[in-house]
Motif scaffolding. Structure first.
Motif, PDB file in Angstrom:
ATOM      1  N   LYS A  51       0.811  -1.225   0.000  1.00  0.00           N
ATOM      2  CA  LYS A  51       0.000   0.000   0.000  1.00  0.00           C
ATOM      3  C   LYS A  51       0.844   1.274   0.000  1.00  0.00           C
ATOM      4  O   LYS A  51       0.605   2.196  -0.783  1.00  0.00           O
ATOM      5  CB  LYS A  51      -0.944  -0.004   1.196  1.00  0.00           C
ATOM      6  CG  LYS A  51      -1.971   1.109   1.163  1.00  0.00           C
ATOM      7  CD  LYS A  51      -2.879   1.069   2.381  1.00  0.00           C
ATOM      8  CE  LYS A  51      -3.649  -0.220   2.422  1.00  0.00           C
ATOM      9  NZ  LYS A  51      -4.663  -0.273   3.470  1.00  0.00           N
ATOM     10  N   GLU A  52       1.831   1.345   0.882  1.00  0.00           N
ATOM     11  CA  GLU A  52       2.640   2.561   1.001  1.00  0.00           C
ATOM     12  C   GLU A  52       3.398   2.854  -0.292  1.00  0.00           C
ATOM     13  O   GLU A  52       3.471   3.992  -0.747  1.00  0.00           O
ATOM     14  CB  GLU A  52       3.619   2.413   2.168  1.00  0.00           C
ATOM     15  CG  GLU A  52       4.376   3.669   2.500  1.00  0.00           C
ATOM     16  CD  GLU A  52       5.241   3.497   3.746  1.00  0.00           C
ATOM     17  OE1 GLU A  52       6.410   3.904   3.684  1.00  0.00           O
ATOM     18  OE2 GLU A  52       4.742   2.950   4.754  1.00  0.00           O
ATOM     19  N   GLN A  55       0.856   4.044  -2.949  1.00  0.00           N
ATOM     20  CA  GLN A  55       0.467   5.425  -2.647  1.00  0.00           C
ATOM     21  C   GLN A  55       1.588   6.396  -3.034  1.00  0.00           C
ATOM     22  O   GLN A  55       1.329   7.453  -3.603  1.00  0.00           O
ATOM     23  CB  GLN A  55       0.144   5.581  -1.160  1.00  0.00           C
ATOM     24  CG  GLN A  55      -0.235   7.000  -0.763  1.00  0.00           C
ATOM     25  CD  GLN A  55      -1.548   7.464  -1.357  1.00  0.00           C
ATOM     26  OE1 GLN A  55      -2.587   6.888  -1.060  1.00  0.00           O
ATOM     27  NE2 GLN A  55      -1.507   8.474  -2.211  1.00  0.00           N
TER      28      GLN A  55
END
Length: 181
Positions: A51-52, A55
């Motif tokens: 996710k990081e 993003q």
């Protein structure tokens, strides 16, 4: 794109409106929501380990640090298992250089990742078997370049697998016949 089995996405940062094509929902076994999607609704399904990074890539597009991205990540299916997706995206900017839209495609590569895993497992089983043999074994590719040597072959040739990998077999091992000595 139907023939390629790819889906499309488009994100408008000023409205936080995210368009996801029907293929996205098919891949994840989801019904398409009536009231649209947001970037958070997409990111909330992305595996925590990815996710990081995803993003950050999207932020780089939004901040015009890059003009395109390509990233593999896992995303949660309705049944709680994860699918492997490769997402590609590009950005468009207004005259002032502000990101106006980003969009791109996504491809489900789960079957390919699973096949890679099975091949890797099989390779590991073969290496374990090869290393257990008392005979010397050298494997090559179809062009005769060394891939691996088991411990006995390393001992006989004086080459480690690391040193021999990619070298022609004739440089690592030569056969001497009693008749040709």
């Amino acid at each position: 794109l139907d023939g390629a089995n790819d889906g499309l996405w488009r994100y408008n940062p000023s409205s936080d409106d995210l368009f996801l094509s029907d293929r996205y929902f098919e891949i994840l076994g989801l019904a398409k929501p009536e009231n649209g999607c947001s970037l958070d609704s997409w990111l909330n399904r992305v595996h925590n380990d990815d996710k990081e990074r995803l993003q950050a890539e999207i932020d780089r597009l939004l901040n015009n640090e890059v003009s395109s991205i390509e990233m593999v990540h896992r995303i949660k299916h309705r049944n709680h298992h994860h699918r492997w997706i490769i997402v590609r995206g590009v950005s468009t900017s207004d005259d002032a250089g502000n990101c106006r839209l980003i969009g791109g495609s996504f491809t489900d590569i789960t079957a390919m990742r699973e096949a890679e895993g099975r091949l890797n497992d099989e390779k590991q089983r073969l290496l374990i078997t090869m290393n257990a043999l008392t005979d010397a074994v050298i494997t090559t590719d179809q062009n005769g370049f060394v891939q691996t040597l088991n411990p006995r072959a390393e001992s006989m040739t004086g080459w480690s697998t690391r040193e021999a990998r990619g070298k022609p077999i004739r440089d690592v091992f030569s056969i001497v016949s009693e008749l040709s000595r």
